[in-house]
Design an enzyme around this catalytic site. Sequence first.
Site, short mmCIF file in Angstrom:
data_model
loop_
_atom_site.label_atom_id
_atom_site.label_comp_id
_atom_site.label_asym_id
_atom_site.label_seq_id
_atom_site.Cartn_x
_atom_site.Cartn_y
_atom_site.Cartn_z
N GLN A 91 0.81 -1.21 0.00
CA GLN A 91 0.00 0.00 0.00
C GLN A 91 0.84 1.26 0.00
O GLN A 91 2.04 1.23 0.28
CB GLN A 91 -0.90 0.01 1.23
CG GLN A 91 -0.13 -0.03 2.55
CD GLN A 91 -1.03 -0.21 3.75
OE1 GLN A 91 -1.34 0.76 4.43
NE2 GLN A 91 -1.46 -1.44 4.01
N HIS A 93 0.09 5.78 0.93
CA HIS A 93 -0.83 6.80 1.44
C HIS A 93 -0.66 8.08 0.65
O HIS A 93 0.45 8.39 0.17
CB HIS A 93 -0.56 7.06 2.92
CG HIS A 93 -0.60 5.82 3.77
ND1 HIS A 93 -1.67 4.97 3.76
CD2 HIS A 93 0.31 5.28 4.62
CE1 HIS A 93 -1.43 3.95 4.59
NE2 HIS A 93 -0.23 4.12 5.11
N HIS A 241 4.71 0.25 0.97
CA HIS A 241 5.13 -0.52 2.14
C HIS A 241 4.14 -1.62 2.46
O HIS A 241 3.00 -1.62 1.99
CB HIS A 241 5.30 0.40 3.36
CG HIS A 241 4.03 1.08 3.80
ND1 HIS A 241 3.56 2.22 3.17
CD2 HIS A 241 3.14 0.80 4.78
CE1 HIS A 241 2.44 2.61 3.75
NE2 HIS A 241 2.16 1.76 4.73
N ARG A 260 -4.21 0.35 -2.19
CA ARG A 260 -3.59 -0.97 -2.19
C ARG A 260 -3.32 -1.45 -3.60
O ARG A 260 -4.07 -1.12 -4.53
CB ARG A 260 -4.50 -1.97 -1.47
CG ARG A 260 -4.86 -1.57 -0.04
CD ARG A 260 -5.87 -2.53 0.57
NE ARG A 260 -6.21 -2.13 1.93
CZ ARG A 260 -7.19 -1.29 2.24
NH1 ARG A 260 -7.94 -0.77 1.27
NH2 ARG A 260 -7.43 -0.97 3.49
#
Length: 369
Positions: A91, A93, A241, A260
């Site tokens: 994933q 962010h 990560h 994801r």
Amino acid sequence: MPLSTVIRPYDWGSRTALPELLGAEPTGRPQAELWAGAHPAAPSAVDGTPLDALIDRDPAGMLGAPSVARFGPTLPYLLKVLAVEKPLSLQVHPTTAQAQAGFAAEEARGIPLDDRTRTYKDPFHKPEMVCALTDFHGLCGFRDPAETANLLEGLAVPELRPWITTLRTEPAPAALRTVLTRMLDDSSRPVLSAVEPVLTGVYADIARVHPGDPGVLAALLLNHVELKPGEALFLAAGVPHSYLGGIAIEVMANSDNVLRCGLTGKHMDVPELMRVVEFVPSAPARVEPAGTVYRAAAEEFTLVRHDLSDDPEELPTGLPQTLLCLEGEARLGPLTLARGEAAFIPAGAPATALTGKGTLYRVLPGIGS
């Protein structure tokens, strides 16, 4: 204010770690995350009232003027305990600008917040830090392409040759983008079938849990990082990560935005993830504590570990603080926290003396801390 925390039962979680922490009977199901905070998806409660509702009623008293001025009338951070038994989703962010744009677009399309195809749950970025409580390991950031080419070459799989050539000859950003794009495409499945049987170490472990998942290939592009108890890692926006195993404190901006691209049964928005990923090699960003204070490159949070004793330690006032006792017993004036119990100290509360025996973690905004 004593907090009732929330357990999130994601399938990658441990069946025993959080029950042991809380002194509760295991449910027989995975229990992945303990949330202590005010995110509307799973807010903690004070005597049955959600913490976010209490903050809405009195932002200044609960958060303090400095926090409201900087972050608005919401608690800027979220405290979690992670209990990772299986590799969780690969994933990234978003930045604040990306989150705001993505959230607004999905709102305009009328996608409900609880729809499984929803990508942006809120308009906020999600920088985060993990601090290991046990040996903890994961994948973090792109490895140098030349090093990844060496790793792939060592697998001796002929189908990998085009990717190896790309990693060795193209500039790093272009090489990483090209190879990740091809790895996540359905056309890569024959390559995955050839690679999985020859994987070793953590990559073999990932393949055993997620056989046939294109994220197994993508994981080969990332650095493997190991943390000992007390060591911490910061993850900025755009850094790919995955956490692979262990128990850790996690503190982040108050967001649930996750994009994801593999190792999950949840919704994957690969085109949006490719837009958000920073295609640059980067070493894992370890956070070196100043004594027992962990400050990361995010204004939303600072993490402090307290090794409790009978000598009173006066906690500051003027900022919101969340406390979680993880060992022994903590005393905050008339309130006693046992292992696994949490509390919230409003910004407007008087100075509080902390005593006890064991270990407690405290989170507060990084501004002025």
